[in-house]
Design an enzyme around this catalytic site. Structure first.
Site, PDB file in Angstrom:
ATOM      1  N   SER A 160       7.139   2.107  -8.886  1.00 32.96           N
ATOM      2  CA  SER A 160       7.022   3.380  -8.179  1.00 32.96           C
ATOM      3  C   SER A 160       8.099   3.442  -7.100  1.00 32.96           C
ATOM      4  O   SER A 160       8.710   2.425  -6.756  1.00 32.96           O
ATOM      5  CB  SER A 160       5.634   3.467  -7.518  1.00 32.96           C
ATOM      6  OG  SER A 160       5.554   4.496  -6.568  1.00 32.96           O
ATOM      7  N   TYR A 173      -1.790   1.662  -2.287  1.00 34.47           N
ATOM      8  CA  TYR A 173      -0.958   1.939  -3.464  1.00 34.47           C
ATOM      9  C   TYR A 173       0.461   1.410  -3.258  1.00 34.47           C
ATOM     10  O   TYR A 173       1.037   0.785  -4.155  1.00 34.47           O
ATOM     11  CB  TYR A 173      -0.942   3.445  -3.722  1.00 34.47           C
ATOM     12  CG  TYR A 173      -0.104   3.873  -4.897  1.00 34.47           C
ATOM     13  CD1 TYR A 173      -0.597   3.755  -6.196  1.00 34.47           C
ATOM     14  CD2 TYR A 173       1.167   4.401  -4.716  1.00 34.47           C
ATOM     15  CE1 TYR A 173       0.162   4.154  -7.287  1.00 34.47           C
ATOM     16  CE2 TYR A 173       1.934   4.802  -5.792  1.00 34.47           C
ATOM     17  CZ  TYR A 173       1.432   4.679  -7.072  1.00 34.47           C
ATOM     18  OH  TYR A 173       2.203   5.076  -8.146  1.00 34.47           O
TER      19      TYR A 173
END
Length: 277
Positions: A160, A173
Protein backbone atom coordinates in the site's frame (compact mmCIF):
# COMPACT_ATOMS: atom_id res chain seq x y z
CA UNK A 1 1.98 -11.66 -24.25
CA UNK A 2 1.13 -13.48 -21.03
CA UNK A 3 0.15 -17.15 -21.07
CA UNK A 4 -0.60 -18.99 -17.82
CA UNK A 5 -2.22 -22.01 -19.41
CA UNK A 6 -1.97 -25.03 -17.12
CA UNK A 7 -1.05 -22.97 -14.07
CA UNK A 8 -3.11 -22.74 -10.89
CA UNK A 9 -3.55 -19.31 -9.33
CA UNK A 10 -4.89 -18.81 -5.81
CA UNK A 11 -6.28 -15.37 -4.97
CA UNK A 12 -7.17 -14.66 -1.35
CA UNK A 13 -9.75 -11.95 -0.85
CA UNK A 14 -10.83 -12.84 -4.37
CA UNK A 15 -14.38 -11.58 -3.89
CA UNK A 16 -13.28 -7.95 -3.39
CA UNK A 17 -13.08 -5.16 -5.94
CA UNK A 18 -9.37 -5.34 -6.71
CA UNK A 19 -8.85 -9.06 -6.22
CA UNK A 20 -11.86 -10.00 -8.33
CA UNK A 21 -10.18 -8.06 -11.15
CA UNK A 22 -6.96 -9.98 -10.46
CA UNK A 23 -8.83 -13.30 -10.58
CA UNK A 24 -10.54 -12.48 -13.88
CA UNK A 25 -7.32 -11.26 -15.48
CA UNK A 26 -5.39 -14.40 -14.56
CA UNK A 27 -8.23 -16.58 -15.84
CA UNK A 28 -8.41 -14.60 -19.09
CA UNK A 29 -4.74 -15.46 -19.63
CA UNK A 30 -5.26 -19.19 -19.14
CA UNK A 31 -4.81 -19.78 -15.42
CA UNK A 32 -7.12 -22.01 -13.42
CA UNK A 33 -8.16 -19.71 -10.60
CA UNK A 34 -9.14 -20.53 -7.03
CA UNK A 35 -11.13 -17.59 -5.66
CA UNK A 36 -10.71 -17.66 -1.88
CA UNK A 37 -12.78 -15.41 0.36
CA UNK A 38 -14.38 -15.42 3.78
CA UNK A 39 -17.52 -14.24 1.97
CA UNK A 40 -18.30 -17.39 -0.01
CA UNK A 41 -21.16 -15.75 -1.92
CA UNK A 42 -18.80 -13.06 -3.21
CA UNK A 43 -16.25 -15.70 -4.23
CA UNK A 44 -18.95 -17.69 -6.00
CA UNK A 45 -20.05 -14.65 -7.97
CA UNK A 46 -16.52 -14.04 -9.24
CA UNK A 47 -15.98 -17.71 -10.09
CA UNK A 48 -19.27 -17.84 -11.98
CA UNK A 49 -18.32 -14.75 -13.99
CA UNK A 50 -14.99 -16.36 -14.89
CA UNK A 51 -16.67 -19.58 -15.99
CA UNK A 52 -19.26 -17.58 -17.92
CA UNK A 53 -16.42 -15.99 -19.89
CA UNK A 54 -14.97 -19.42 -20.72
CA UNK A 55 -12.40 -19.64 -17.94
CA UNK A 56 -11.77 -22.15 -15.18
CA UNK A 57 -12.43 -21.12 -11.59
CA UNK A 58 -13.43 -22.54 -8.24
CA UNK A 59 -14.82 -20.58 -5.30
CA UNK A 60 -13.47 -21.65 -1.91
CA UNK A 61 -14.54 -20.31 1.48
CA UNK A 62 -11.45 -19.43 3.51
CA UNK A 63 -10.50 -17.49 6.63
CA UNK A 64 -6.88 -16.43 6.11
CA UNK A 65 -6.42 -15.95 9.87
CA UNK A 66 -7.28 -19.58 10.59
CA UNK A 67 -4.54 -22.01 9.60
CA UNK A 68 -6.93 -24.98 9.57
CA UNK A 69 -9.27 -23.08 7.24
CA UNK A 70 -6.37 -22.31 4.88
CA UNK A 71 -5.22 -25.94 4.97
CA UNK A 72 -8.74 -27.09 4.08
CA UNK A 73 -8.87 -24.56 1.27
CA UNK A 74 -5.52 -25.77 -0.08
CA UNK A 75 -6.75 -29.35 -0.02
CA UNK A 76 -9.84 -28.31 -2.00
CA UNK A 77 -7.73 -26.41 -4.53
CA UNK A 78 -5.42 -29.39 -5.07
CA UNK A 79 -8.41 -31.71 -5.48
CA UNK A 80 -10.27 -29.55 -8.01
CA UNK A 81 -7.60 -27.52 -9.83
CA UNK A 82 -4.16 -28.84 -8.89
CA UNK A 83 -1.14 -27.56 -6.98
CA UNK A 84 -0.76 -23.80 -6.64
CA UNK A 85 1.71 -22.07 -8.97
CA UNK A 86 0.74 -18.44 -8.30
CA UNK A 87 -0.39 -17.06 -4.95
CA UNK A 88 -1.92 -13.59 -4.71
CA UNK A 89 -2.24 -12.56 -1.05
CA UNK A 90 -5.05 -10.08 -1.53
CA UNK A 91 -7.02 -10.52 1.69
CA UNK A 92 -6.67 -7.53 3.98
CA UNK A 93 -8.06 -4.09 4.65
CA UNK A 94 -8.93 -1.72 7.45
CA UNK A 95 -11.59 -1.68 10.17
CA UNK A 96 -13.25 1.17 12.10
CA UNK A 97 -11.81 -0.17 15.38
CA UNK A 98 -8.32 0.59 14.07
CA UNK A 99 -9.21 4.02 12.67
CA UNK A 100 -9.20 7.50 14.23
CA UNK A 101 -11.69 10.29 13.45
CA UNK A 102 -9.09 13.08 13.16
CA UNK A 103 -5.77 13.48 11.37
CA UNK A 104 -4.05 15.51 14.09
CA UNK A 105 -4.12 15.38 17.88
CA UNK A 106 -4.97 18.53 19.80
CA UNK A 107 -4.71 18.75 23.62
CA UNK A 108 -8.34 19.88 23.81
CA UNK A 109 -9.40 16.50 22.40
CA UNK A 110 -8.84 14.88 25.78
CA UNK A 111 -11.15 17.28 27.60
CA UNK A 112 -13.77 17.13 24.85
CA UNK A 113 -13.97 13.35 24.89
CA UNK A 114 -12.70 12.87 21.34
CA UNK A 115 -11.46 9.39 20.46
CA UNK A 116 -7.70 9.68 20.12
CA UNK A 117 -4.76 7.35 19.63
CA UNK A 118 -4.65 7.00 23.42
CA UNK A 119 -8.12 5.43 23.39
CA UNK A 120 -7.50 3.08 20.47
CA UNK A 121 -8.81 -0.41 21.17
CA UNK A 122 -5.81 -2.78 21.26
CA UNK A 123 -8.01 -5.62 20.03
CA UNK A 124 -9.14 -3.51 17.09
CA UNK A 125 -5.54 -2.63 16.30
CA UNK A 126 -4.57 -6.30 16.57
CA UNK A 127 -7.38 -7.39 14.24
CA UNK A 128 -6.32 -4.98 11.48
CA UNK A 129 -2.64 -5.84 11.91
CA UNK A 130 -3.28 -9.57 11.90
CA UNK A 131 -5.67 -9.43 8.93
CA UNK A 132 -3.06 -7.78 6.76
CA UNK A 133 0.16 -9.39 8.01
CA UNK A 134 -0.82 -12.82 9.35
CA UNK A 135 -3.43 -12.96 6.58
CA UNK A 136 -0.45 -12.87 4.24
CA UNK A 137 1.91 -15.06 6.27
CA UNK A 138 -0.45 -18.02 6.85
CA UNK A 139 -1.51 -18.58 3.21
CA UNK A 140 2.13 -18.18 2.18
CA UNK A 141 3.17 -20.92 4.63
CA UNK A 142 0.49 -23.28 3.33
CA UNK A 143 0.64 -22.70 -0.43
CA UNK A 144 4.33 -21.73 -0.50
CA UNK A 145 5.39 -25.14 0.79
CA UNK A 146 4.02 -26.76 -2.37
CA UNK A 147 5.94 -24.23 -4.47
CA UNK A 148 9.32 -24.93 -2.87
CA UNK A 149 8.71 -28.64 -3.28
CA UNK A 150 8.21 -28.07 -7.02
CA UNK A 151 11.12 -25.66 -7.26
CA UNK A 152 9.10 -22.85 -8.82
CA UNK A 153 6.29 -20.44 -8.05
CA UNK A 154 5.22 -16.84 -7.71
CA UNK A 155 3.96 -15.10 -4.57
CA UNK A 156 2.54 -11.59 -4.84
CA UNK A 157 1.59 -9.66 -1.73
CA UNK A 158 -0.51 -6.52 -1.64
CA UNK A 159 1.25 -3.60 0.01
CA UNK A 160 0.00 0.00 0.00
CA UNK A 161 1.01 3.64 -0.06
CA UNK A 162 0.90 3.17 3.71
CA UNK A 163 3.89 0.84 3.33
CA UNK A 164 5.98 3.90 2.47
CA UNK A 165 4.14 6.81 4.08
CA UNK A 166 2.39 7.07 7.46
CA UNK A 167 -1.15 7.65 6.18
CA UNK A 168 -3.19 9.64 8.72
CA UNK A 169 -6.11 8.19 10.71
CA UNK A 170 -5.22 4.53 10.00
CA UNK A 171 -2.34 3.64 12.37
CA UNK A 172 -3.05 -0.09 12.48
CA UNK A 173 -3.45 -0.43 8.71
CA UNK A 174 -0.34 1.67 8.01
CA UNK A 175 1.78 -0.35 10.43
CA UNK A 176 0.51 -3.62 8.98
CA UNK A 177 1.15 -2.65 5.37
CA UNK A 178 4.65 -1.47 6.24
CA UNK A 179 5.15 -4.93 7.74
CA UNK A 180 3.82 -6.59 4.57
CA UNK A 181 6.40 -4.74 2.46
CA UNK A 182 9.20 -5.74 4.82
CA UNK A 183 7.99 -9.34 4.93
CA UNK A 184 7.94 -9.42 1.12
CA UNK A 185 11.61 -8.47 1.00
CA UNK A 186 12.53 -10.86 3.82
CA UNK A 187 10.77 -13.80 2.19
CA UNK A 188 12.26 -13.05 -1.22
CA UNK A 189 15.71 -13.38 0.32
CA UNK A 190 14.82 -16.47 2.31
CA UNK A 191 13.41 -18.26 -0.75
CA UNK A 192 15.93 -16.80 -3.16
CA UNK A 193 17.54 -20.15 -4.01
CA UNK A 194 14.30 -22.16 -4.33
CA UNK A 195 12.92 -20.90 -7.65
CA UNK A 196 10.06 -19.12 -5.88
CA UNK A 197 9.87 -15.37 -6.51
CA UNK A 198 8.21 -13.03 -3.99
CA UNK A 199 7.11 -9.49 -4.86
CA UNK A 200 4.43 -7.00 -3.87
CA UNK A 201 2.19 -4.49 -5.57
CA UNK A 202 1.61 -1.22 -3.70
CA UNK A 203 -1.62 0.31 -5.03
CA UNK A 204 -2.20 4.00 -4.72
CA UNK A 205 -5.72 5.17 -3.98
CA UNK A 206 -8.47 3.11 -5.58
CA UNK A 207 -12.18 3.19 -4.83
CA UNK A 208 -13.24 -0.01 -3.05
CA UNK A 209 -16.08 -1.17 -0.84
CA UNK A 210 -14.04 -0.55 2.30
CA UNK A 211 -13.01 3.03 1.59
CA UNK A 212 -16.07 4.20 -0.36
CA UNK A 213 -17.62 6.20 2.48
CA UNK A 214 -14.25 7.74 3.35
CA UNK A 215 -13.85 9.04 -0.18
CA UNK A 216 -17.38 9.62 -1.49
CA UNK A 217 -20.05 11.70 0.27
CA UNK A 218 -23.72 10.71 0.31
CA UNK A 219 -24.45 13.17 -2.52
CA UNK A 220 -21.81 11.50 -4.71
CA UNK A 221 -19.22 14.25 -4.37
CA UNK A 222 -15.68 13.60 -3.18
CA UNK A 223 -15.01 14.03 0.53
CA UNK A 224 -12.32 16.45 1.76
CA UNK A 225 -10.05 13.42 2.35
CA UNK A 226 -10.47 12.30 -1.27
CA UNK A 227 -9.79 15.82 -2.49
CA UNK A 228 -6.59 15.90 -0.43
CA UNK A 229 -5.52 12.59 -1.98
CA UNK A 230 -6.10 13.91 -5.49
CA UNK A 231 -4.19 17.09 -4.68
CA UNK A 232 -1.18 14.89 -3.85
CA UNK A 233 -1.57 12.58 -6.87
CA UNK A 234 0.08 14.13 -9.95
CA UNK A 235 -2.31 12.32 -12.29
CA UNK A 236 -5.17 14.01 -10.44
CA UNK A 237 -7.54 11.06 -10.10
CA UNK A 238 -8.17 7.78 -8.31
CA UNK A 239 -6.91 4.58 -9.84
CA UNK A 240 -9.03 2.04 -11.72
CA UNK A 241 -8.75 -1.67 -10.84
CA UNK A 242 -7.75 -2.58 -14.39
CA UNK A 243 -4.71 -0.30 -14.07
CA UNK A 244 -3.16 -2.79 -11.65
CA UNK A 245 -3.42 -5.71 -14.04
CA UNK A 246 -0.37 -5.01 -16.20
CA UNK A 247 1.88 -5.03 -13.14
CA UNK A 248 0.16 -8.15 -11.79
CA UNK A 249 0.56 -10.13 -15.02
CA UNK A 250 4.15 -8.99 -15.48
CA UNK A 251 5.12 -10.11 -11.97
CA UNK A 252 3.38 -13.47 -12.47
CA UNK A 253 5.17 -14.19 -15.75
CA UNK A 254 8.50 -15.97 -15.30
CA UNK A 255 9.74 -14.95 -18.75
CA UNK A 256 8.86 -11.28 -18.32
CA UNK A 257 10.05 -10.86 -14.72
CA UNK A 258 12.13 -13.94 -14.03
CA UNK A 259 14.92 -11.98 -12.31
CA UNK A 260 12.58 -9.80 -10.25
CA UNK A 261 12.15 -10.72 -6.61
CA UNK A 262 11.91 -8.70 -3.42
CA UNK A 263 10.38 -5.72 -5.26
CA UNK A 264 7.49 -3.59 -4.01
CA UNK A 265 6.02 -1.92 -7.09
CA UNK A 266 3.97 1.28 -6.65
CA UNK A 267 1.00 1.75 -8.96
CA UNK A 268 -0.09 5.12 -7.66
CA UNK A 269 -0.44 7.85 -10.26
CA UNK A 270 2.76 9.43 -8.98
CA UNK A 271 1.66 9.78 -5.34
CA UNK A 272 4.98 8.60 -3.88
CA UNK A 273 7.03 10.74 -6.23
CA UNK A 274 5.27 13.99 -5.28
CA UNK A 275 6.61 15.97 -2.34
CA UNK A 276 3.62 18.33 -2.30
CA UNK A 277 5.54 21.33 -3.71
Amino acid sequence: MFDFTGKVAVVTGGGGVLCSAFSKALAAHGAKVAVLDLNFAAAQKVAEEIRGAGGVAQAVECNVLDRDSVLQAASKVREVLGVCDILINGAGGNHPRGTLPKEFFEPADLAQGETTFFDLDPEGFRFVFDLNLLGTVIPTQVFGKDMVRKGRGVIINIASMASFRAITRVPAYAAAKAAVANFTQWLAVYLGKTGVRVNAIAPGFFLTQQNYRLLVAEDGSLTPRAQKILAHTPMGRLGKPEELLGTLLWLCDDEASGFVTGAVIPVDGGFLAYAGV
